[in-house]
Design a protein around this motif. Structure first.
Motif, mmCIF file in Angstrom:
data_model
loop_
_atom_site.group_PDB
_atom_site.id
_atom_site.type_symbol
_atom_site.label_atom_id
_atom_site.label_comp_id
_atom_site.label_asym_id
_atom_site.label_seq_id
_atom_site.Cartn_x
_atom_site.Cartn_y
_atom_site.Cartn_z
ATOM 1 N N LEU A 35 0.825 -1.201 0.000
ATOM 2 C CA LEU A 35 0.000 0.000 0.000
ATOM 3 C C LEU A 35 0.863 1.258 0.000
ATOM 4 O O LEU A 35 0.578 2.219 -0.720
ATOM 5 C CB LEU A 35 -0.941 -0.010 1.205
ATOM 6 N N LYS A 42 -3.304 6.931 3.545
ATOM 7 C CA LYS A 42 -3.496 6.201 4.800
ATOM 8 C C LYS A 42 -4.963 6.066 5.176
ATOM 9 O O LYS A 42 -5.375 5.036 5.691
ATOM 10 C CB LYS A 42 -2.743 6.878 5.941
ATOM 11 N N TYR A 45 -6.542 2.826 3.594
ATOM 12 C CA TYR A 45 -6.273 1.511 4.158
ATOM 13 C C TYR A 45 -6.548 1.434 5.650
ATOM 14 O O TYR A 45 -6.878 0.376 6.153
ATOM 15 C CB TYR A 45 -4.900 0.967 3.774
ATOM 16 N N TYR A 50 -9.697 -2.147 1.383
ATOM 17 C CA TYR A 50 -8.901 -2.992 0.496
ATOM 18 C C TYR A 50 -9.145 -4.453 0.851
ATOM 19 O O TYR A 50 -9.630 -4.761 1.951
ATOM 20 C CB TYR A 50 -7.403 -2.672 0.634
ATOM 21 N N GLN A 56 -10.507 -9.535 3.750
ATOM 22 C CA GLN A 56 -9.875 -8.499 4.558
ATOM 23 C C GLN A 56 -8.708 -9.124 5.318
ATOM 24 O O GLN A 56 -8.873 -10.162 5.953
ATOM 25 C CB GLN A 56 -10.889 -7.911 5.538
ATOM 26 N N LEU A 59 -2.593 -5.322 7.866
ATOM 27 C CA LEU A 59 -1.493 -4.691 7.140
ATOM 28 C C LEU A 59 -0.196 -5.484 7.251
ATOM 29 O O LEU A 59 0.646 -5.439 6.365
ATOM 30 C CB LEU A 59 -1.268 -3.262 7.651
ATOM 31 N N PHE A 71 -9.459 -2.816 -4.187
ATOM 32 C CA PHE A 71 -10.010 -1.793 -3.317
ATOM 33 C C PHE A 71 -11.505 -1.710 -3.465
ATOM 34 O O PHE A 71 -12.054 -1.884 -4.547
ATOM 35 C CB PHE A 71 -9.385 -0.434 -3.629
#
Length: 78
Positions: A35, A42, A45, A50, A56, A59, A71
């Motif tokens: 990302l 920011k 995400y 996304y 899901q 990160l 997305f």
């Protein structure tokens, strides 16, 4: 190196993707690394707009060769 297919929608730097919408990253890359690499804001995400392989994921999830990142566009109505 791993190849990740990205469907960035209206977000991010599409010029970093090849003609097949693929970006090449180091083997130990995470969703967050990807990302950041493609310049996703920011807010996008952090709000979870996304999905990795249509699920899901956090990160910190490590990417694998052939993964797909896409997305979800927020909807507005009136």
């Amino acid at each position: 190196m791993i190849r990740i297919r990205v469907f960035p929608g209206p977000f991010g730097k599409k010029d970093l993707l090849d003609e097949d919408e693929v970006i090449v990253l180091p083997d130990d890359s995470t969703v967050g690394d990807l990302l950041k690499a493609i310049g996703i804001p920011k807010i996008v995400y952090k709000m979870g707009f996304y999905s990795l392989n249509y699920k899901q994921e956090p990160l910190g999830k490590k990417l694998s060769d052939g993964d797909t990142l896409s997305f979800l566009a927020p909807l507005a109505g009136g």
